[in-house]
Write a protein that holds these residues in place. Sequence first.
Motif: not given
Length: 301
Positions: A67-82
């Motif tokens: 869950q921790y790593y998934t959360g980190v990756n989703i946060e990175k994903l959001y930033s790149l997507l934005d």
Amino acid sequence: MNAFISTLQKNVEVLTRPSSIEEFKYIPQEEKTLPNIGQLKDIVDLIKSIFFPGYFGVTGRNQNSQQYYTGVNIEKLYSLLDEQIYTGLHFFHTEDTREALKDSAELALVFIDRLPKIKRLLCTDIKAVFDGDPAARSYGEVIFCYPAIQAMINYRIAHELLALGIPVIPRIITELAHSATGIDIHSGAQIGEYFSIDHGTGVVIGETCIIGNHVRLYQGVTLGAKSFKLDDDGLPMNIPRHPILEDHVIVYSNSTILGRITIGHHSIIGGNIWQTSGVPPYSRILQRKAVSSFFVDGAGI
């Protein structure tokens, strides 16, 4: 040295002044930030690591840390997507920067909310590929090795981005898979669940294709347009022009299906078929058997 400098200066001037050559006008001069192919590849890789932890990205994780790593990756994903959605919105439009920034942030969040849907569809594709190939030993092998899954990951991501009205970025993402796998799926195609491609090389699926559930294609299949209607300027019109394949259709290798025709459910299109007319459900379209000729003592010549 003078000749060296003058040659460089002359060509720099020509190459940076589009009006100097008529054909240069087809390459627009973009002063705004453009989509970044490397970052779009990073976005796909992040999504792969979110969907298939351990298969992509950092390995050796356990359930407690997932869950921790998934959360980190989703946060990175959001930033790149934005950031990349912002550049995509500016690619064809010149709207106010503040509005584009607001839109990109909202669209990135909406896309994040669609990740479970995309993952579910990809899981059905993995099962369809596994069920249709006796050479596959596990679902994990399908995820690791099969080009169809790589192409479908990119397609499913790109299709959702396109559905959000984001230009150019979906096309770049599907073309990344096209280059890597030889499978060309336009992000605008509509593809149902449990979709599979066997082998895959040379498969082409056009923009306005509609493909139902439990459909299987083999290598070299083309779902293309038969012809193009032109507008008043002589340019092709973007209207429905590709086939509709209903549920449980199988199309074997190197067959070409062209035009806005419907292949009825539970139909089979055999190998090396050229199909330009629709067929009803439960059809079997096969080649005639080859005619064998034997040449003995000059007979048959």
